[in-house]
Structure formats: C-alpha cells, structure tokens
Design an enzyme around this catalytic site. Structure first.
Site, PDB file in Angstrom:
ATOM      1  N   ARG A 105       0.911  -1.360   0.040  1.00 10.46           N
ATOM      2  CA  ARG A 105      -0.062  -0.025   0.150  1.00 10.46           C
ATOM      3  C   ARG A 105       0.769   1.390   0.011  1.00 10.46           C
ATOM      4  NH1 ARG A 105      -0.347   4.357   3.111  1.00 10.46           N
ATOM      5  NH2 ARG A 105      -0.055   3.389   4.994  1.00 10.46           N
ATOM      6  N   ASP A 106       1.752   1.552   1.067  1.00  8.82           N
ATOM      7  CA  ASP A 106       2.380   2.582   1.070  1.00  8.82           C
ATOM      8  C   ASP A 106       3.579   2.717   0.225  1.00  8.82           C
ATOM      9  OD1 ASP A 106       3.416   5.201   2.113  1.00  8.82           O
ATOM     10  OD2 ASP A 106       3.357   4.627   4.309  1.00  8.82           O
TER      11      ASP A 106
ATOM     12  N   HIS B 265       5.421   4.203  12.809  1.00  2.14           N
ATOM     13  CA  HIS B 265       5.296   4.325  11.177  1.00  2.14           C
ATOM     14  C   HIS B 265       6.366   5.151  10.865  1.00  2.14           C
ATOM     15  CE1 HIS B 265       3.216   3.813   7.268  1.00  2.14           C
ATOM     16  NE2 HIS B 265       3.749   5.052   7.009  1.00  2.14           N
TER      17      HIS B 265
ATOM     18  N   HIS C 296       9.248   6.773   8.130  1.00  2.00           N
ATOM     19  CA  HIS C 296       9.670   7.096   6.655  1.00  2.00           C
ATOM     20  C   HIS C 296      11.090   7.436   7.102  1.00  2.00           C
ATOM     21  CE1 HIS C 296       6.163   6.897   4.097  1.00  2.00           C
ATOM     22  NE2 HIS C 296       5.660   6.826   5.324  1.00  2.00           N
TER      23      HIS C 296
ATOM     24  N   CYS D 143       4.103   9.417   0.303  1.00  2.00           N
ATOM     25  CA  CYS D 143       2.767   9.596  -0.163  1.00  2.00           C
ATOM     26  C   CYS D 143       2.944  10.899  -1.032  1.00  2.00           C
ATOM     27  CB  CYS D 143       2.242  10.236   1.114  1.00  2.00           C
ATOM     28  SG  CYS D 143       0.704  10.988   0.925  1.00  2.00           S
TER      29      CYS D 143
ATOM     30  N   ASN E  54       9.455   4.116   3.279  1.00  2.00           N
ATOM     31  CA  ASN E  54       9.335   3.782   4.665  1.00  2.00           C
ATOM     32  C   ASN E  54      10.507   3.012   4.992  1.00  2.00           C
ATOM     33  OD1 ASN E  54       6.507   3.454   3.389  1.00  2.00           O
ATOM     34  ND2 ASN E  54       6.286   3.441   5.603  1.00  2.00           N
TER      35      ASN E  54
HETATM   36  P1  HMG Z   1     -12.916  14.559  -2.494  1.00  2.00           P
HETATM   37  O1  HMG Z   1     -12.572  14.963  -3.902  1.00  2.00           O
HETATM   38  O2  HMG Z   1     -12.936  15.597  -1.608  1.00  2.00           O
HETATM   39  O3  HMG Z   1     -13.989  13.677  -2.427  1.00  2.00           O
HETATM   40  O4  HMG Z   1     -11.627  13.650  -2.000  1.00  2.00           O
HETATM   41  P2  HMG Z   1     -15.645  13.754  -2.834  1.00  2.00           P
HETATM   42  O5  HMG Z   1     -16.269  13.178  -1.442  1.00  2.00           O
HETATM   43  O6  HMG Z   1     -15.971  15.307  -2.874  1.00  2.00           O
HETATM   44  O7  HMG Z   1     -15.943  12.868  -3.925  1.00  2.00           O
HETATM   45  C1  HMG Z   1     -15.262  13.250  -5.262  1.00  2.00           C
HETATM   46  C2  HMG Z   1     -15.178  11.967  -6.119  1.00  2.00           C
HETATM   47  O8  HMG Z   1     -14.475  10.989  -5.607  1.00  2.00           O
HETATM   48  C3  HMG Z   1     -16.942  11.462  -6.267  1.00  2.00           C
HETATM   49  O9  HMG Z   1     -16.750  10.876  -7.616  1.00  2.00           O
HETATM   50  C4  HMG Z   1     -16.805  10.363  -5.307  1.00  2.00           C
HETATM   51  O10 HMG Z   1     -17.734   9.185  -5.819  1.00  2.00           O
HETATM   52  C5  HMG Z   1     -15.131   9.735  -5.517  1.00  2.00           C
HETATM   53  P3  HMG Z   1     -17.373  11.476  -8.780  1.00  2.00           P
HETATM   54  O11 HMG Z   1     -18.871  11.857  -8.516  1.00  2.00           O
HETATM   55  O12 HMG Z   1     -16.630  12.895  -9.011  1.00  2.00           O
HETATM   56  O13 HMG Z   1     -17.011  10.492 -10.047  1.00  2.00           O
HETATM   57  N1  HMG Z   1     -14.966   9.263  -4.258  1.00  2.00           N
HETATM   58  C6  HMG Z   1     -14.406   7.764  -4.179  1.00  2.00           C
HETATM   59  N2  HMG Z   1     -14.345   6.857  -5.163  1.00  2.00           N
HETATM   60  C7  HMG Z   1     -13.782   5.740  -4.670  1.00  2.00           C
HETATM   61  N3  HMG Z   1     -13.505   5.473  -3.543  1.00  2.00           N
HETATM   62  C8  HMG Z   1     -13.722   6.373  -2.328  1.00  2.00           C
HETATM   63  C9  HMG Z   1     -14.039   7.516  -2.825  1.00  2.00           C
HETATM   64  N4  HMG Z   1     -14.504   8.630  -1.935  1.00  2.00           N
HETATM   65  C10 HMG Z   1     -14.836   9.469  -2.859  1.00  2.00           C
HETATM   66  N5  HMG Z   1     -13.231   6.159  -1.051  1.00  2.00           N
HETATM   67  C11 HMG Z   1     -10.813  11.529  -0.823  1.00  2.00           C
HETATM   68  C12 HMG Z   1     -11.506  13.208  -0.929  1.00  2.00           C
HETATM   69  C13 HMG Z   1     -10.533  11.453   1.003  1.00  2.00           C
HETATM   70  C14 HMG Z   1     -11.710  10.644  -1.237  1.00  2.00           C
HETATM   71  C15 HMG Z   1      -9.635  12.009  -1.351  1.00  2.00           C
HETATM   72  O14 HMG Z   1      -8.983  12.974  -0.910  1.00  2.00           O
HETATM   73  C16 HMG Z   1      -8.735  10.700  -1.225  1.00  2.00           C
HETATM   74  O15 HMG Z   1      -9.058   9.699  -1.670  1.00  2.00           O
HETATM   75  N6  HMG Z   1      -7.472  10.775  -0.529  1.00  2.00           N
HETATM   76  C17 HMG Z   1      -6.423   9.670  -0.315  1.00  2.00           C
HETATM   77  C18 HMG Z   1      -5.085  10.380  -0.220  1.00  2.00           C
HETATM   78  C19 HMG Z   1      -4.251   9.223  -0.053  1.00  2.00           C
HETATM   79  O16 HMG Z   1      -4.396   7.785  -0.217  1.00  2.00           O
HETATM   80  N7  HMG Z   1      -2.927   9.383   0.488  1.00  2.00           N
HETATM   81  C20 HMG Z   1      -1.991   8.427   1.040  1.00  2.00           C
HETATM   82  C21 HMG Z   1      -2.458   7.729   1.893  1.00  2.00           C
HETATM   83  S1  HMG Z   1      -2.121   8.459   3.506  1.00  2.00           S
HETATM   84  C22 HMG Z   1      -0.306   8.181   3.849  1.00  2.00           C
HETATM   85  O17 HMG Z   1       0.408   7.625   2.994  1.00  2.00           O
HETATM   86  C23 HMG Z   1       0.256   8.153   5.264  1.00  2.00           C
HETATM   87  C24 HMG Z   1       0.360   6.897   6.185  1.00  2.00           C
HETATM   88  O18 HMG Z   1       1.301   6.201   5.306  1.00  2.00           O
HETATM   89  C25 HMG Z   1       0.910   7.004   7.471  1.00  2.00           C
HETATM   90  C26 HMG Z   1       1.969   8.203   7.443  1.00  2.00           C
HETATM   91  O19 HMG Z   1       2.959   7.939   6.426  1.00  2.00           O
HETATM   92  O20 HMG Z   1       2.252   8.975   8.435  1.00  2.00           O
HETATM   93  C27 HMG Z   1      -1.038   6.472   6.338  1.00  2.00           C
HETATM   94 MG    MG Z   2       3.308   6.184   5.528  1.00  2.00          MG
END
Ligand code: HMG
Ligand code: MG
Length: 298
Positions: free
Chosen positions: A16-17, A208, A210, A241, A250
């Site tokens: 995933r990450d 966690h 990096h 990310c 990581n």
């Molecule tokens: P948004 O654009 O504000 O969402 O995104 P929305 O609710 O306004 O919806 C917009 C569109 O997205 C719609 O589709 C929804 O259906 C669709 P449209 O009508 O335009 O066709 N949608 C989805 N589709 C599929 N699955 C879903 C979903 N939700 C909405 N779940 C949102 C808000 C949160 C969805 C977006 O910002 C997002 O997905 N962000 C994820 C970013 C991400 O994954 N970042 C990396 C992970 S975090 C990380 O790595 C840190 C970590 O490792 C810890 C660390 O290192 O510290 C965990």
């Molecule tokens: Mg991470």
C-alpha cells in the site's frame, strides 16, 4: 524507560504505502504476487491496498482486483486503507475484515491529502467505525505528520495527542503514529511517544517511520525502549505519499527484522525469504533495493 518487548509485530505496508507513490502503474498480478510472497515469510499483518479515490491515487485503482486475487493465508490479516464510508463499502464488498482510517496531526497536510480539515476527517470516520463495529471489522487508525509537516513545519505534540486519543476513543484498536516525511530524531520521537502514551495505552500504539533522513531505525529503537511493540515497515524500503512533498521510502522491513532479531526480539519473520521478496520487488520496479541488509546480505 519501560522493558523492551520480547516480540514485535511488524505491519508490512509495502503493498500500500510502498506502491501508492509509484508513477508507473504496476499490474495487479504483480501486486498480488508481492502480497502472496509476503504471506509466505511469516508476516502476520500485511496491508494490502487502499480503497481511496482512484483519481487521487491512480496506482491503487485496482484495489478490488488485488484484494480479491490474493491467497489469504490463515492467521494473516490483510488490512486496507479507507478514507470514508464509500471506501469502507468498496472494501467490504470484496470481503475485507480489517480497515485502517487515516487522519493527520497537521491541518495543512490533512487538507492536501484528503481535502478535509482534521475535524471533518474524523467526522467521516464516525460512520465508518460504527459500520465496522456492527460488521465485526477491526479498525486501525493512522495519525500522520506526528513529527513535522511538509506544509506547516512544526506540529505541536498536543495536536498529535488530541488526534490519537480521539481515534482511540472512537474505537480504533491500534493507533499508528506516522513520521510521514521522515523528519524526526530519537529524542523527539520518544517525547512524542510518551505524550501520546499519557492518553492511549502503550499496547495500542504502533510506530510508522519513513526513512527520508536515515533516522528511522534509531527512532524505532527509542520507541521500543518506551514499550512499543508494533512497527510498520515496507519491504525493500519502498514508499511515500504523493501528497507529502519530500516523503520517501518507509524503513525497510528487512532492516527492521535484522535489527530486532539481532537484539533477541522475535518477529516470526523468515529474513532470507523476506530479502528474496524485496529483491524480487526491486527487480519489478527496475531499481536497487533501499534495504541496507538486502544489499549487504546476512
Ligand atoms: P474529494 O475529491 O474531496 O471527495 O476527495 P468527494 O467526497 O468530494 O468525492 C469526489 C469524487 O471521488 C466522487 O466521484 C466520489 O464518488 C469519489 P465523482 O462523483 O466525481 O465521479 N470518491 C471515491 N471513489 C472511490 N473510493 C472512495 C471515494 N471517495 C470519494 N473511497 C478523498 C476526498 C478522501 C476521497 C480523497 O482525498 C482521497 O481519496 N484521498 C486519499 C489520499 C491518499 O490515499 N493518500 C495516501 C495515504 S495516507 C499516507 O500515506 C500516510 C500514512 O502512510 C501514514 C504516514 O506515513 O504518516 C497512512
Ligand atoms: Mg506512510
């Protein structure tokens, strides 16, 4: 200082990450093979993918295909990231039994990463956690940017404590504290951990790190000395990310396992098998592994 743990559970986040930041789309079959290989190394928790918006993370648009395709090994958990109820429902539709929600300690990063304030993001998790409890699905919680943020810089420890305790109070069984941009050093990691442990039981904390600045193993050791017994890491040291400028890989799982086993702390992981998997993955990604242990050999 608390007693060092005798056993550590590794949460392998490479699929995933590790992959979410890769620019070239990796075939679902390769992701499935990665997870199946990881399942054979003795790892007990393997984060498989994310049910986030495919517009935001195109690399993981194949989440359902990957999750369905992996050979689930009995005794191994395959958590998946979900940002909202829509993600939770997609994950459940393919049978996910554990999910992870993710909030940030930094307001600026929360906006960039999930287009919501910290409080709005937590509000979104409430129905996710309620559904999960009704479905008997475990929920893990991440707190990102616990030692610094690429956009706002300093992150007050009080903000980390607030978000971590809120997620725990809502029902997350474990809180993973993420140094998203690998900026922390051991004394700060220890101080942050102690502050969070004032509100959340140590047994419910994971770390966690990096490894952007080469501090991850030192930071992990400082947190182990504080009694943490769950460590997130990524095979071959992949990761980052796309919404955190400067976030690189990581800490490599191979290096964590080498350190822990060398200190007499059991992980249950077959290190040569893990190294083989990491080398296979770096071959698939067309670059050298970031694991020092894999490069040097054991
Ligand atoms: P948004 O654009 O504000 O969402 O995104 P929305 O609710 O306004 O919806 C917009 C569109 O997205 C719609 O589709 C929804 O259906 C669709 P449209 O009508 O335009 O066709 N949608 C989805 N589709 C599929 N699955 C879903 C979903 N939700 C909405 N779940 C949102 C808000 C949160 C969805 C977006 O910002 C997002 O997905 N962000 C994820 C970013 C991400 O994954 N970042 C990396 C992970 S975090 C990380 O790595 C840190 C970590 O490792 C810890 C660390 O290192 O510290 C965990
Ligand atoms: Mg991470």
């Amino acid at each position: 200082m608390n007693d060092m743990p005798r056993h550590v559970r590794i949460v392998e986040v490479g699929a995933r990450d590790g992959l979410q930041n890769e620019k070239t789309i990796i075939p679902a079959a390769t992701k499935i093979e990665l997870i199946d290989r990881l399942s054979a190394t003795g790892l007990r928790t393997i984060e498989a993918t994310s049910f986030v918006s495919p517009k935001w993370i195109p690399q993981l648009a194949d989440a359902a295909e990957v999750f369905t395709g992996i050979a689930k090994k009995p005794g191994v958990s395959y958590p998946v990231l979900v940002p909202n109820l829509q993600g939770y429902e997609r994950a459940r539709a393919v049978g996910a039994e554990e999910v992870a929600v993710f909030a940030a300690a930094s307001e600026a990063f929360s906006r960039k990463n999930i287009n919501a304030s910290i409080d709005e993001s937590i509000e979104r998790f409430v129905p996710v956690i309620e559904h999960a409890q009704a479905d008997d699905v475990k929920v893990r919680g991440y707190v990102s940017t616990v030692l610094g943020c690429p956009y706002q810089g300093e992150v007050p420890v009080a903000d980390v404590v607030r978000v971590a305790s809120k997620l725990h109070a809502l029902g997350c069984y474990e809180i993973s504290l993420g140094d998203t941009i690998g900026i922390g050093t051991p004394a700060r990691a220890r101080a942050m951990l102690r502050a969070v442990a004032g509100e959340v039981p140590r047994a419910a904390l994971a770390v966690h790190f990096h490894d952007t600045r080469g501090q991850a193993l030192a930071n992990i050791l400082a947190c182990l000395e504080e009694g943490v017994a769950v460590v997130d890491s990524s095979v071959s040291g992949t990761g980052g990310c796309p919404y955190a400028k400067g976030a690189t890989g990581n800490v490599a799982t191979e290096d964590v396992v080498y350190m822990l086993e060398g200190m007499g702390i059991a992980t249950g992981v077959d290190l040569p098998a893990l190294i083989g998997t990491g080398l296979w993955l770096s071959g698939q990604l067309g670059r050298e592994t970031s694991s020092r242990v894999a490069r040097a050999g054991v």
